[in-house]
Motif scaffolding. Structure first.
Motif, PDB file in Angstrom:
ATOM      1  N   GLU A  93      -6.306   4.341  14.343  1.00  0.00           N
ATOM      2  CA  GLU A  93      -5.376   5.303  13.747  1.00  0.00           C
ATOM      3  C   GLU A  93      -6.063   6.090  12.634  1.00  0.00           C
ATOM      4  N   LYS A  96      -8.361   8.615  14.138  1.00  0.00           N
ATOM      5  CA  LYS A  96      -7.578   9.723  14.665  1.00  0.00           C
ATOM      6  C   LYS A  96      -7.174  10.671  13.537  1.00  0.00           C
ATOM      7  N   GLU A  97      -6.734  10.118  12.409  1.00  0.00           N
ATOM      8  CA  GLU A  97      -6.333  10.939  11.265  1.00  0.00           C
ATOM      9  C   GLU A  97      -7.518  11.727  10.705  1.00  0.00           C
ATOM     10  N   MET A  99     -10.180  12.671  12.339  1.00  0.00           N
ATOM     11  CA  MET A  99     -10.522  13.719  13.291  1.00  0.00           C
ATOM     12  C   MET A  99      -9.544  14.888  13.179  1.00  0.00           C
ATOM     13  N   ILE A 100      -8.278  14.607  12.931  1.00  0.00           N
ATOM     14  CA  ILE A 100      -7.291  15.678  12.752  1.00  0.00           C
ATOM     15  C   ILE A 100      -7.631  16.482  11.505  1.00  0.00           C
ATOM     16  N   MET A 101      -7.969  15.764  10.426  1.00  0.00           N
ATOM     17  CA  MET A 101      -8.308  16.448   9.174  1.00  0.00           C
ATOM     18  C   MET A 101      -9.573  17.290   9.343  1.00  0.00           C
ATOM     19  N   GLY A 103     -10.783  18.464  12.127  1.00  0.00           N
ATOM     20  CA  GLY A 103     -10.462  19.551  13.046  1.00  0.00           C
ATOM     21  C   GLY A 103      -9.713  20.669  12.347  1.00  0.00           C
ATOM     22  N   SER A 104      -8.760  20.319  11.494  1.00  0.00           N
ATOM     23  CA  SER A 104      -8.011  21.358  10.784  1.00  0.00           C
ATOM     24  C   SER A 104      -8.913  22.081   9.789  1.00  0.00           C
ATOM     25  N   ALA A 125      -0.984  20.211   6.604  1.00  0.00           N
ATOM     26  CA  ALA A 125      -0.173  19.346   7.454  1.00  0.00           C
ATOM     27  C   ALA A 125       0.622  20.184   8.438  1.00  0.00           C
ATOM     28  N   GLU A 127      -0.169  23.111   9.609  1.00  0.00           N
ATOM     29  CA  GLU A 127      -1.075  23.722  10.563  1.00  0.00           C
ATOM     30  C   GLU A 127      -1.500  22.724  11.628  1.00  0.00           C
ATOM     31  N   THR A 128      -1.720  21.484  11.239  1.00  0.00           N
ATOM     32  CA  THR A 128      -2.168  20.475  12.200  1.00  0.00           C
ATOM     33  C   THR A 128      -1.015  19.755  12.857  1.00  0.00           C
ATOM     34  N   THR A 130       0.898  17.555  11.394  1.00  0.00           N
ATOM     35  CA  THR A 130       1.046  16.205  10.873  1.00  0.00           C
ATOM     36  C   THR A 130       1.949  16.224   9.661  1.00  0.00           C
TER      37      THR A 130
END
Length: 158
Positions: A93, A96-97, A99-101, A103-104, A125, A127-128, A130
């Motif tokens: 998890e 994953k977080e 990678m989201i950060m 990526g954004s 948040a 924009e992504t 989340t």
């Protein structure tokens, strides 16, 4: 076609055994005015024997399953497996977080023409897609400077 609801048993008589010889003689000379058949004779004899001797004495009692107890060592092994599974899930998890950060952040750099735009937590948040974390929650997280620097170097090199 009728469903056959009968159960069949075979009786073997040894003619060298005197008790078997007696049974054979009675069956061969059976008075069919009293019994409809040899089959009915066996049924009546078995019923009489069961009623007078007791079914509990004739049959084997079903064995009750012994309750199984979990030892302390077994419990510790189970706890350890649960802990390992929870750690692995938390690690996945967190990855994953991150990678989201990342990526954004990369998307923000690319849309800004190479210049980093300043974004607050709520904008990032949104924009992504989340959930934004509050200031109180962000105090609980430690910033890993090495990870941040590595991510920035990786994005700049692209």
């Amino acid at each position: 076609m009728a469903i056959d609801r009968t159960v069949k048993f075979t009786v073997r008589l040894n003619m060298l055994n005197p008790a078997h010889v007696t049974i054979n003689k009675v069956l061969n000379e059976l008075n069919l005015d009293i019994f409809k058949s040899k089959n009915q004779f066996f049924i009546d004899a078995a019923t009489y024997y069961i009623e007078n001797y007791g079914q509990e004495e004739l049959t084997q009692p079903k064995k009750e399953k012994e309750p199984e107890f979990v030892s302390t060592e077994d419990m510790e092994a189970i706890e350890e497996r649960i802990r390992q599974a929870a750690k692995e899930e938390a690690r996945q998890e967190a990855n994953k977080e991150v990678m989201i950060m990342v990526g954004s952040l990369l998307a923000a750099i690319q849309t800004g023409g190479g210049a980093m735009s300043v974004m607050n937590k709520a904008d990032a948040a949104m924009e992504t897609g989340t959930k934004s974390i509050s200031d109180e929650e962000s105090e609980d997280y430690e910033e890993d400077e090495t990870l941040v620097q590595s991510a920035l170097r990786w994005m700049i090199n692209d």
